[in-house]
Design a protein around this motif. Sequence first.
Motif, PDB file in Angstrom:
ATOM      1  N   SER A   2       0.849  -1.187   0.000  1.00  0.00           N
ATOM      2  CA  SER A   2       0.000   0.000   0.000  1.00  0.00           C
ATOM      3  C   SER A   2       0.886   1.238   0.000  1.00  0.00           C
ATOM      4  O   SER A   2       1.822   1.340   0.780  1.00  0.00           O
ATOM      5  N   THR A   3       0.585   2.155  -0.888  1.00  0.00           N
ATOM      6  CA  THR A   3       1.374   3.384  -0.977  1.00  0.00           C
ATOM      7  C   THR A   3       0.591   4.592  -0.493  1.00  0.00           C
ATOM      8  O   THR A   3       1.120   5.696  -0.461  1.00  0.00           O
ATOM      9  N   GLY A   4      -0.675   4.413  -0.191  1.00  0.00           N
ATOM     10  CA  GLY A   4      -1.523   5.533   0.194  1.00  0.00           C
ATOM     11  C   GLY A   4      -2.188   6.207  -0.991  1.00  0.00           C
ATOM     12  O   GLY A   4      -3.077   7.021  -0.827  1.00  0.00           O
ATOM     13  N   GLU A   5      -1.762   5.867  -2.186  1.00  0.00           N
ATOM     14  CA  GLU A   5      -2.340   6.410  -3.415  1.00  0.00           C
ATOM     15  C   GLU A   5      -2.842   5.240  -4.260  1.00  0.00           C
ATOM     16  O   GLU A   5      -2.089   4.659  -5.036  1.00  0.00           O
ATOM     17  N   PRO A   6      -4.124   4.866  -4.107  1.00  0.00           N
ATOM     18  CA  PRO A   6      -4.614   3.659  -4.779  1.00  0.00           C
ATOM     19  C   PRO A   6      -4.479   3.671  -6.305  1.00  0.00           C
ATOM     20  O   PRO A   6      -4.126   2.650  -6.889  1.00  0.00           O
ATOM     21  N   TRP A   7      -4.723   4.803  -6.945  1.00  0.00           N
ATOM     22  CA  TRP A   7      -4.653   4.835  -8.409  1.00  0.00           C
ATOM     23  C   TRP A   7      -3.211   4.660  -8.873  1.00  0.00           C
ATOM     24  O   TRP A   7      -2.929   3.857  -9.762  1.00  0.00           O
ATOM     25  N   SER A   8      -2.288   5.371  -8.269  1.00  0.00           N
ATOM     26  CA  SER A   8      -0.866   5.215  -8.622  1.00  0.00           C
ATOM     27  C   SER A   8      -0.405   3.788  -8.366  1.00  0.00           C
ATOM     28  O   SER A   8       0.362   3.223  -9.150  1.00  0.00           O
ATOM     29  N   THR A   9      -0.877   3.211  -7.268  1.00  0.00           N
ATOM     30  CA  THR A   9      -0.488   1.844  -6.932  1.00  0.00           C
ATOM     31  C   THR A   9      -1.046   0.860  -7.953  1.00  0.00           C
ATOM     32  O   THR A   9      -0.343  -0.067  -8.370  1.00  0.00           O
ATOM     33  N   LEU A  10      -2.288   1.047  -8.381  1.00  0.00           N
ATOM     34  CA  LEU A  10      -2.860   0.161  -9.392  1.00  0.00           C
ATOM     35  C   LEU A  10      -2.112   0.293 -10.715  1.00  0.00           C
ATOM     36  O   LEU A  10      -1.839  -0.704 -11.380  1.00  0.00           O
ATOM     37  N   LEU A  11      -1.752   1.507 -11.076  1.00  0.00           N
ATOM     38  CA  LEU A  11      -0.971   1.688 -12.300  1.00  0.00           C
ATOM     39  C   LEU A  11       0.380   0.991 -12.177  1.00  0.00           C
ATOM     40  O   LEU A  11       0.858   0.363 -13.127  1.00  0.00           O
ATOM     41  N   TRP A  12       1.015   1.086 -11.013  1.00  0.00           N
ATOM     42  CA  TRP A  12       2.284   0.393 -10.792  1.00  0.00           C
ATOM     43  C   TRP A  12       2.080  -1.119 -10.848  1.00  0.00           C
ATOM     44  O   TRP A  12       2.853  -1.835 -11.486  1.00  0.00           O
ATOM     45  N   ALA A  13       1.024  -1.613 -10.190  1.00  0.00           N
ATOM     46  CA  ALA A  13       0.756  -3.053 -10.141  1.00  0.00           C
ATOM     47  C   ALA A  13       0.551  -3.643 -11.528  1.00  0.00           C
ATOM     48  O   ALA A  13       0.854  -4.809 -11.769  1.00  0.00           O
ATOM     49  N   THR A  14       0.057  -2.837 -12.454  1.00  0.00           N
ATOM     50  CA  THR A  14      -0.190  -3.305 -13.822  1.00  0.00           C
ATOM     51  C   THR A  14       0.898  -2.863 -14.797  1.00  0.00           C
ATOM     52  O   THR A  14       0.704  -2.895 -16.009  1.00  0.00           O
ATOM     53  N   GLY A  15       2.035  -2.442 -14.256  1.00  0.00           N
ATOM     54  CA  GLY A  15       3.192  -2.106 -15.086  1.00  0.00           C
ATOM     55  C   GLY A  15       3.075  -0.833 -15.883  1.00  0.00           C
ATOM     56  O   GLY A  15       3.789  -0.634 -16.857  1.00  0.00           O
ATOM     57  N   ARG A  16       2.215   0.088 -15.461  1.00  0.00           N
ATOM     58  CA  ARG A  16       1.978   1.309 -16.220  1.00  0.00           C
ATOM     59  C   ARG A  16       2.608   2.552 -15.615  1.00  0.00           C
ATOM     60  O   ARG A  16       2.534   3.621 -16.207  1.00  0.00           O
TER      61      ARG A  16
END
Length: 120
Positions: A86-100
């Motif tokens: 968890s980074t505290g920023e869900p959208w940024s984290t989801l983009l990171w999780a999907t390699g974006r």
Amino acid sequence: MSVAHQSTEDNEACGAMLATMIDAVPPDRRSFHAYGLSDPSGFAAMGVVEVLVHMHDVAAGLDLTWSPPADLCTGALRRLFPSVPSTGEPWSTLLWATGRADLPDLPGRTSWRWDGTPRP
């Protein structure tokens, strides 16, 4: 009818179809996915991720800024990416999780895979 209007109608219809199927299927039902069997909550989360990240891809291709509601990202992360920090920023984290996207202090992802398998 404009292409943009038709596309919005198609998106709403697809979203409604997914929501209806998720609501209609018993929670213990299992269905095939290329990454393994999944349950209704897994398929719902996969649908959310598909829409969110591909909308990001389209917006980026058009040089537009777009971000979805944080609760959608948080739910998708919890369901499909339980090991992602968890980074505290869900959208940024989801983009990171999907390699974006890159995140500070985390290595970039060159490949990724969600986990839609049923949860206890």
